[in-house]
Motif scaffolding. Structure first.
Motif, short mmCIF file in Angstrom:
data_model
loop_
_atom_site.label_atom_id
_atom_site.label_comp_id
_atom_site.label_asym_id
_atom_site.label_seq_id
_atom_site.Cartn_x
_atom_site.Cartn_y
_atom_site.Cartn_z
N ALA A 284 -26.42 36.05 -37.02
CA ALA A 284 -27.07 37.35 -36.83
C ALA A 284 -27.50 37.94 -38.16
O ALA A 284 -28.55 38.60 -38.26
N PHE A 285 -26.72 37.72 -39.20
CA PHE A 285 -27.03 38.26 -40.53
C PHE A 285 -28.43 37.81 -40.98
O PHE A 285 -29.25 38.62 -41.41
N SER B 159 -20.61 30.96 -37.46
CA SER B 159 -20.22 32.12 -36.66
C SER B 159 -21.45 32.88 -36.18
O SER B 159 -22.54 32.78 -36.75
N GLU B 160 -21.24 33.68 -35.17
CA GLU B 160 -22.30 34.56 -34.66
C GLU B 160 -22.70 35.57 -35.74
O GLU B 160 -23.88 35.90 -35.89
N GLU B 161 -21.70 36.06 -36.48
CA GLU B 161 -22.00 37.03 -37.53
C GLU B 161 -22.93 36.43 -38.60
O GLU B 161 -23.86 37.09 -39.06
N ARG B 162 -22.64 35.19 -38.98
CA ARG B 162 -23.48 34.54 -40.01
C ARG B 162 -24.90 34.34 -39.47
O ARG B 162 -25.89 34.58 -40.19
N LYS C 132 -31.40 38.62 -38.02
CA LYS C 132 -31.80 40.03 -37.99
C LYS C 132 -32.54 40.43 -39.27
O LYS C 132 -33.45 41.25 -39.25
#
Length: 998
Positions: A382-383, A377-380, A386
């Motif tokens: 980005a985590f 996922s994008e969230e994973r 970032k």
């Protein structure tokens, strides 16, 4: 009033509730808050939550930079940030090009450097950074300093050695030095410290890399090292989670299994991590381990396990820093799947950075495919990306500057490195057995010491340092029976087990080595010194046969020097054993030993001096040699009881066939006065057999009725008695042809002609009586004034010999040299030493007509058979320094008092300074006006002497300095004293004083 978003309001209330419940409180001793779940932890000290340093947090400015960079990145660039690839600075252009390709095309986010050199690595770092859109992380796996990977850089002690150190501030200081060097080389990460608790002595890969087997000790040292590193803004990395200490396999080669229960892991292996998390640890490295209690899948590596990396490390333990995999090319994980799948699994398990990945391009394709299919996922993404960018901002990479390569080598190899190294070994070396106070070795006059080497490591520094304290004989023989025959005469045998300081080297004792130690121990008084990890003793079971047992941990030069110091008491034992040795010795065992006031060895900075300034001595000494003021020189400087500079320069002669060594023996000329005659006179004074008012008529009956009868000792030794400077004794020994007279000389020794003057030249034994008679009848100066005279000490030599019934050469050995360990000091050195150790002093073209090598240069002393009160002694700088240190310590050395402090002060007093006579009682003193023996910078309490052959010994109580200069400036002929006119000795002394910091 504006409407309030109910979700935001609820979130804020929750945050305030949590903060209110935590601020100013401590967690219960048996609980640690991990996320929102209390997890039971055994034996954890109370840990304050308030003010916990979070080095991975960044302020608003940082988050703006992170968000801005992230939003500008392509998907491929985001994937690239997850990789830290391996690079070398000792490989060819093909390798460099391959790294450049990965930086340019795969957009990798970091590089971990391995073997190479610092300048080459710096240049490559600048090169790779210049082509990277986003500055790269640069890391190194340098657990014991950059020297673990790079040539021309510094190696610090291993963790197990540090495990013996009880002063945690030293370990923090070590971390800071490692951090400074890392930053200087453009590094943001040092993958250290290892926090594995080495509970398995047969662990093939951790071992000496661990601080030890005690979780509390490991945690304390890990936190200290981490604090030091991160104080320099270099990120520390704790490894190898969840704990690699209790294994019997090497994860580089196969997948080890950890059979511990989860409760046991929480109680033991996780303890150092917990401590470090709450002190602000930046990153964790996850090892390749099979841990069934944490991962249900059979033989599934922890580094790619979601349960281990995410559920345990992040959720249960609450770690928020960067998470690295261990190197993904290691067999413990690389055999599991193909590289791209291993890399992908590692990321999906919760790791942020994939270390040393194989086949990065294929892995990126794998990431793209998973991203397109919403598996990733994008969230994973980005985590982790970032988080990586936050750390880059924290490291200052948002304002990246290339590495300045000027002075790089010098900056990485500062004198402070050795300063700390000495301190660490002084605090680490451990004494485990000391039967009958064998350590430190005392009573050197009664000792006869042998040394036997075991192992294939270098032992030069150990031997040379031992021999600076006593006459230590190296004994070798492969046959044990014949070895014992050689060892029989010795009172003490030191066995040194030396193994090279190579990483992962097998340094256990072999069966034949064990047999040799056992055999020697059963037949001799033995001190066993282990220059390897303590585990080498595991197969040894005859500890009762050993009197002294020392663990020196490593075979480095400084470890060897400090260990020799400990054996002779210049330092005391402070270390504690970091691991257990069977049932005989337990963790934290370690005996203290007595410290003796003998000279030790360290760096200039450890005694408040600047080594860089002190190094100017080299240039002055080399100048003297290059201008042929003297063929060779020895220089020694000690301060506060520590030798900080000892070097030899040049050759024995201008033919340059034999280099001067520190062990070489020089004719010290007039230094004989304070090195042989004066100490024995001081003893007579201390025993109240004489005093400063005692007259020559009282001391020596031959002076009764003479013009010297009423001269007292104070005037005599202050050169204030009106004696002639010297007398032409040699003329009375010559015939009309101005050759040695047959009346007094023989070419071969005969009865009554046993005193040797030179090769094939022996003088009549009673000629010295004739010399005394000439002194008795000599004229005195008409007025009382300062006049330097050799006759003073010739008179005192005669007094000492007739009073004690022993010759001066015997007297000085019995009273001082033997007990001081001055085993390189003697009269007539050819009787005891190889000629090649003695630089020649002159080619005598006038009387003896031969090269003077091993024979005293002074002709008057030669006519006394080489033993006189004013000249005749031979010594080296180290031995001279011992007696000068004895004086500096006002009569004490090796915790043995030779004479009282008051006695020394009586002799180190200038009684006639007001009359313009600078001399003390036997000692020379600093100049009163513009000319004199010193640089003019020594204190007025200082004292010493200079010698005709180009020698000087000086001590300064106020600055606690001993300075020794020896040379043979009279070779090949004693013509113009250019050494003195050029102020070589004084200029060196000036440098010594300029080097004083505090």
């Amino acid at each position: 009033m504006k409407k309030i978003d109910i979700k935001i309001f609820t979130f804020c209330v929750l945050i305030l509730f949590v903060a209110a419940s935590c601020v100013g409180t401590k967690i219960n001793k048996n609980e640690v808050i991990v996320t929102n779940i209390p997890v039971k932890i055994k034996n954890v000290d109370s840990i304050a939550i308030t003010n916990t340093p979070l080095l991975f947090d960044v302020k608003l400015e940082g988050m703006k930079w992170v968000d801005s960079v992230y939003s500008s990145m392509s998907l491929e660039e985001k994937f690239g940030q997850l990789f830290m690839i391996a690079a070398y600075s000792n490989k060819d252009a093909k390798h460099v090009n391959s790294i450049e390709k990965l930086v340019k095309e795969s957009k990798v986010g970091g590089i971990i450097f391995f073997q190479g050199g610092p300048l080459r690595q710096a240049k490559l770092t600048n090169r790779y950074q210049s082509i990277s859109k986003i500055p790269l992380f640069i890391g190194v796996d340098a657990e014991w300093g950059l020297g673990m990977r790079l040539d021309s850089t510094y190696r610090y002690p291993w963790n197990m050695t540090l495990g013996a150190v009880q002063d945690l501030k030293l370990i923090e200081k070590l971390g800071a030095q490692m951090g400074q060097q890392s930053r200087r080389l453009g590094l943001q990460f040092n993958f250290a410290p290892v926090v594995d608790i080495n509970s398995n002595p047969k662990n093939p890969i951790i071992g000496f890399r661990s601080f030890g087997e005690d979780k509390f000790k490991v945690a304390e040292r890990a936190v200290s090292l981490m604090k030091g590193l991160q104080s320099q803004n270099v990120f520390a990395t704790a490894k190898h989670f969840p704990g690699h200490g209790d294994t019997s396999k090497d994860s580089h080669k196969e997948l080890p299994t950890i059979i511990s229960t989860k409760e046991s892991l929480i109680d033991i292996e996780f303890y150092p991590y917990q401590k470090m998390f709450h002190e602000g640890l930046s990153s964790v490295m996850v090892g390749h381990l099979n841990v069934p209690s944490l991962e249900s899948r059979r033989n599934y590596p922890s580094s790619i396990s979601y349960d281990v990396v995410t559920n345990v490390l992040q959720k249960e333990l609450g770690f928020k820093g960067l998470i690295f995999t261990d190197a993904l090319n290691m067999k413990g994980v690389s055999d599991f799947k193909i590289p791209s799948e291993v890399n992908f699994e590692a990321f999906m398990a919760g790791n942020d950075v994939l270390l040393f990945p194989e086949n990065v391009p294929a892995t990126i394709e794998k990431f793209k495919e998973a991203y397109a299919q919403n598996i990733l996922s994008e969230e994973r993404l980005a985590f982790s990306v970032k988080k990586i960018l936050k750390f880059k901002f924290k490291a200052g990479l948002n304002k990246y500057q290339p590495i300045v390569t000027d002075n790089l080598y010098k900056d990485l190899n500062k004198a402070e490195n050795d300063v700390l190294q000495y301190e660490l070994y002084e605090n680490a070396i451990t004494v485990l057995k000391n039967t009958n106070a064998t350590l430190p070795i005392k009573n050197l006059a009664e000792q006869k010491i042998a040394y036997v080497k075991i192992g294939d490591g270098n032992n030069d520094s150990f031997i040379s340092t031992l021999q600076k304290y006593a006459d230590v004989t190296v004994v070798e023989d492969r046959n044990l029976d014949s070895l014992q025959v050689k060892l029989k005469p010795f009172t003490t045998v030191i066995i040194g087990f030396h193994k090279a300081d190579g990483a992962f080297k097998n340094d256990d004792l072999r069966l034949d080595e064990l047999a040799k130690i056992n055999f020697i121990a059963q037949n001799n008084n033995v001190i066993l010194n282990l220059f390897s990890k303590p585990y080498a003793l595991l197969p040894f079971d005859n500890f009762d046969a050993i009197e002294g047992l020392v663990i020196s941990y490593q075979n480095s030069a400084i470890s060897q020097i400090v260990s020799a110091e400990l054996i002779f008491g210049a330092v005391e034992a402070k270390g504690k054993l970091p691991v257990s040795i069977n049932s005989k010795f337990k963790v934290n065992d370690g005996l203290s030993t007595e410290k003796l006031d003998r000279l030790g060895f360290t760096t200039a900075e450890n005694v408040g001096m600047n080594s860089e300034i002190l190094s100017k001595i080299d240039g002055i000494a080399n100048k003297a040699i290059n201008l042929k003021m003297t063929p060779g020189i020895q220089v020694l400087v000690a301060r506060k009881g520590k030798v900080i500079y000892q070097k030899s320069f040049g050759y024995h002669t201008y033919e340059k066939s034999i280099k001067v060594q520190n062990s070489d023996i020089y004719d010290v000329a007039s230094l004989t006065k304070i090195l042989a005659t004066l100490p024995n006179v001081i003893l007579q004074y201390d025993e109240k057999k004489i005093n400063l008012e005692t007259t020559l008529g009282t001391m020596s009956p031959v002076f009764k009725g003479s013009n010297k009868e009423s001269i007292n000792l104070k005037d005599l030794l202050s050169h204030y008695a009106g004696l002639a400077a010297g007398l032409p004794f040699y003329k009375a020994a010559m015939n009309e042809a101005k050759l040695p007279s047959y009346i007094y000389f023989r070419k071969l020794p005969e009865e009554n002609f046993t005193k040797r003057v030179g090769d094939s030249l022996y003088i009549r034994n009673d000629f010295s009586d004739k010399m005394v008679d000439m002194i008795v009848k000599s004229k005195l100066s008409g007025k009382k004034e300062y006049k330097y005279s050799d006759l003073t000490f010739m008179i005192l030599k005669d007094y000492l010999e007739k009073t004690t019934g022993k010759t001066l050469d015997v007297l000085i050995q019995e009273n001082f040299y033997r007990s001081l360990g001055m085993n390189n000091s003697t009269f007539n050195p050819l009787n005891n030493f190889d000629k090649n150790r003695i630089p020649p002093t002159e080619t005598d073209t006038y009387f003896r007509r031969q090269l003077l090598q091993g024979y005293v240069n002074d002709l008057s002393a030669a006519l006394e058979g080489g033993v006189s009160g004013h000249a005749g002694a031979f010594s080296n700088a180290m031995d001279v320094a011992k007696l000068m240190q004895l004086y500096l310590q006002k009569g004490s050395y090796g915790n043995h008092r030779y004479f009282s402090e008051k006695t020394f002060e009586d002799f180190n007093t200038c009684y006639f300074c007001a009359a313009g006579n600078r001399r003390g009682v036997g000692f020379d003193k600093p100049q009163l006006g513009s000319s004199g023996p010193t640089c003019g910078c020594a204190s007025m309490t200082s004292f010493g002497h200079t010698g005709y052959t180009g020698t000087m010994a000086w001590a300064d109580p106020e600055n606690q300095i001993v300075y020794v200069f020896l040379s043979n400036r009279t070779f090949p002929v004693a013509a113009e004293n250019r050494l003195s006119k050029a102020n070589i000795r004084e200029d060196i002394q000036q440098v010594i004083y300029e080097a004083i910091i505090n």
